[in-house]
Design a protein around this motif. Structure first.
Motif, PDB file in Angstrom:
ATOM      1  N   UNK A 246       0.812  -1.218   0.000  1.00  0.00           N
ATOM      2  CA  UNK A 246       0.000   0.000   0.000  1.00  0.00           C
ATOM      3  C   UNK A 246       0.847   1.269   0.000  1.00  0.00           C
ATOM      4  N   UNK A 247       2.165   1.131   0.215  1.00  0.00           N
ATOM      5  CA  UNK A 247       3.043   2.301   0.254  1.00  0.00           C
ATOM      6  C   UNK A 247       3.189   2.863  -1.155  1.00  0.00           C
ATOM      7  N   UNK A 248       2.906   4.150  -1.342  1.00  0.00           N
ATOM      8  CA  UNK A 248       2.999   4.718  -2.693  1.00  0.00           C
ATOM      9  C   UNK A 248       4.435   4.725  -3.211  1.00  0.00           C
ATOM     10  N   UNK A 249       4.568   4.674  -4.516  1.00  0.00           N
ATOM     11  CA  UNK A 249       5.889   4.770  -5.138  1.00  0.00           C
ATOM     12  C   UNK A 249       6.369   6.211  -5.005  1.00  0.00           C
ATOM     13  N   UNK A 250       7.500   6.373  -4.337  1.00  0.00           N
ATOM     14  CA  UNK A 250       8.020   7.703  -4.025  1.00  0.00           C
ATOM     15  C   UNK A 250       9.413   7.895  -4.606  1.00  0.00           C
ATOM     16  N   UNK A 251       9.738   9.121  -4.922  1.00  0.00           N
ATOM     17  CA  UNK A 251      11.078   9.467  -5.409  1.00  0.00           C
ATOM     18  C   UNK A 251      11.990   9.652  -4.200  1.00  0.00           C
ATOM     19  N   UNK A 252      12.665   8.570  -3.782  1.00  0.00           N
ATOM     20  CA  UNK A 252      13.514   8.596  -2.596  1.00  0.00           C
ATOM     21  C   UNK A 252      14.877   7.990  -2.898  1.00  0.00           C
ATOM     22  N   UNK A 253      15.815   8.221  -1.973  1.00  0.00           N
ATOM     23  CA  UNK A 253      17.158   7.665  -2.095  1.00  0.00           C
ATOM     24  C   UNK A 253      17.465   6.638  -1.010  1.00  0.00           C
ATOM     25  N   UNK A 254      16.818   6.755   0.131  1.00  0.00           N
ATOM     26  CA  UNK A 254      17.085   5.863   1.274  1.00  0.00           C
ATOM     27  C   UNK A 254      15.859   5.027   1.620  1.00  0.00           C
ATOM     28  N   UNK A 255      14.742   5.690   1.829  1.00  0.00           N
ATOM     29  CA  UNK A 255      13.527   4.984   2.228  1.00  0.00           C
ATOM     30  C   UNK A 255      12.943   4.178   1.074  1.00  0.00           C
ATOM     31  N   UNK A 256      12.450   2.981   1.394  1.00  0.00           N
ATOM     32  CA  UNK A 256      11.750   2.145   0.431  1.00  0.00           C
ATOM     33  C   UNK A 256      10.844   1.208   1.219  1.00  0.00           C
ATOM     34  N   UNK A 257       9.849   0.575   0.588  1.00  0.00           N
ATOM     35  CA  UNK A 257       8.950  -0.322   1.321  1.00  0.00           C
ATOM     36  C   UNK A 257       9.682  -1.426   2.068  1.00  0.00           C
ATOM     37  N   UNK A 258      10.745  -1.955   1.488  1.00  0.00           N
ATOM     38  CA  UNK A 258      11.462  -3.061   2.123  1.00  0.00           C
ATOM     39  C   UNK A 258      12.145  -2.630   3.422  1.00  0.00           C
ATOM     40  N   UNK A 259      12.504  -1.363   3.497  1.00  0.00           N
ATOM     41  CA  UNK A 259      13.203  -0.888   4.694  1.00  0.00           C
ATOM     42  C   UNK A 259      12.228  -0.435   5.773  1.00  0.00           C
ATOM     43  N   UNK A 260      10.959  -0.274   5.413  1.00  0.00           N
ATOM     44  CA  UNK A 260       9.980   0.292   6.334  1.00  0.00           C
ATOM     45  C   UNK A 260       9.917  -0.479   7.655  1.00  0.00           C
ATOM     46  N   UNK A 261       9.802  -1.782   7.587  1.00  0.00           N
ATOM     47  CA  UNK A 261       9.737  -2.582   8.812  1.00  0.00           C
ATOM     48  C   UNK A 261      11.123  -2.944   9.334  1.00  0.00           C
ATOM     49  N   UNK A 262      12.096  -3.020   8.436  1.00  0.00           N
ATOM     50  CA  UNK A 262      13.443  -3.432   8.830  1.00  0.00           C
ATOM     51  C   UNK A 262      14.064  -2.466   9.839  1.00  0.00           C
TER      52      UNK A 262
END
Length: 275
Positions: A246-262
């Motif tokens: 459900x996490x929107x696709x964002x223009x980021x350099x560090x944050x990503x869905x895989x890192x959200x819970x990690x």
């Protein structure tokens, strides 16, 4: 002649950077401000001798203080940043498609103006139509607004001078009242290596007020020890239960869905701090 800038992060540890140029120095009613250009980290904002942000690594801090709570909330529409006069958190907030309004409340208006002049890469969203910039005391602002925000971020300096009150239990209670019934807040809470007591006390206070309290960490090279923490208080949503799809696709350099819970998987010495 070579010029070097040193921040004494503790009485025994410092970080030193070779300086290419000094763009600006100024003493405001709240703090000493310096904007310098370094060989390693590019332009660097320094408040009262402490590094606040640099062009090279700012994306880590601003993405992690913003996207973790915003992605945890189911439908964030209105967000507030206390402090954060450089505008980096605001830049990240308005990347979220559901956001309708982002408010910045910074006590020192000169930080905002200097960021606009020298750090356009970070401050670029401060003039966006969704953004309201307020120069005022964040504690006073929060106490004057009840049940108004979905997400609040405490993007403060270290707990000295005007920022001391931003780490108090009374302020966390005011934040709770300022949030809507399913609101979330995040505060930067310093280094697990250097500031164990601060983290322990902040987490204990947040845990006593919010149904859900979580600590998460990330790596920020120019911050003390290079390892940083954030404390989250949530009325309803647990970041560990976030649907990553459900996490929107964002223009980021560090944050990503895989890192959200990690980032909530803490090293034992960090988890021991908040037990």
């Amino acid at each position: 002649m070579e010029l070097w800038y040193t921040e004494y992060q503790t009485k025994n540890v410092g970080i030193t950077c070779k300086v290419k140029q000094t763009y600006h120095t100024e003493k405001t009613q709240y703090q000493d401000i310096a904007l310098i250009d370094t060989e390693q980290f590019g332009k660097m904002l320094v408040l009262d001798g402490t590094v606040q942000t640099t062009i090279e690594d700012e994306f880590v801090y601003h993405e992690m203080i913003s996207h973790v709570p915003l992605a945890t909330h189911k439908n964030p529409k209105k967000a507030l940043v206390i402090g954060g006069g450089d505008g980096g958190a605001i830049r990240e907030i308005i990347k979220h498609p559901t956001i309708e309004k982002a408010v910045l409340c910074e006590i020192d208006g000169r930080v905002i103006e200097i960021a606009k002049e020298y750090l356009p890469e970070i401050s670029c969203a401060l003039t966006d139509e969704k953004v309201e910039v307020i120069v005022d005391d964040g504690i006073k602002y929060v106490n004057q607004h009840k049940n108004e925000f979905d997400v609040i971020m405490i993007d403060s300096t270290d707990p000295v001078g005007p920022a001391v009150g931003l780490f108090s239990k009374e302020f966390y209670k005011a934040i709770y009242e300022c949030l809507k019934e399913d609101g979330i807040f995040v505060a930067q809470t310093e280094s697990p290596f250097f500031h164990k007591d601060l983290i322990r006390n902040a987490f204990k206070n947040v845990e006593s007020i919010f149904p859900i309290a979580r600590l998460y960490t990330c790596a920020i090279p120019t911050y003390p020890s290079g390892y940083w923490s954030f404390t989250m208080g949530s009325k309803k949503y647990d970041p560990l239960e976030t649907d990553l799809d459900s996490i929107p696709k964002l223009d980021t350099k560090y944050y990503c869905p895989q890192i959200h819970k990690a980032v909530f998987a803490l090293p034992k010495f960090v988890s021991d701090i908040i037990k």
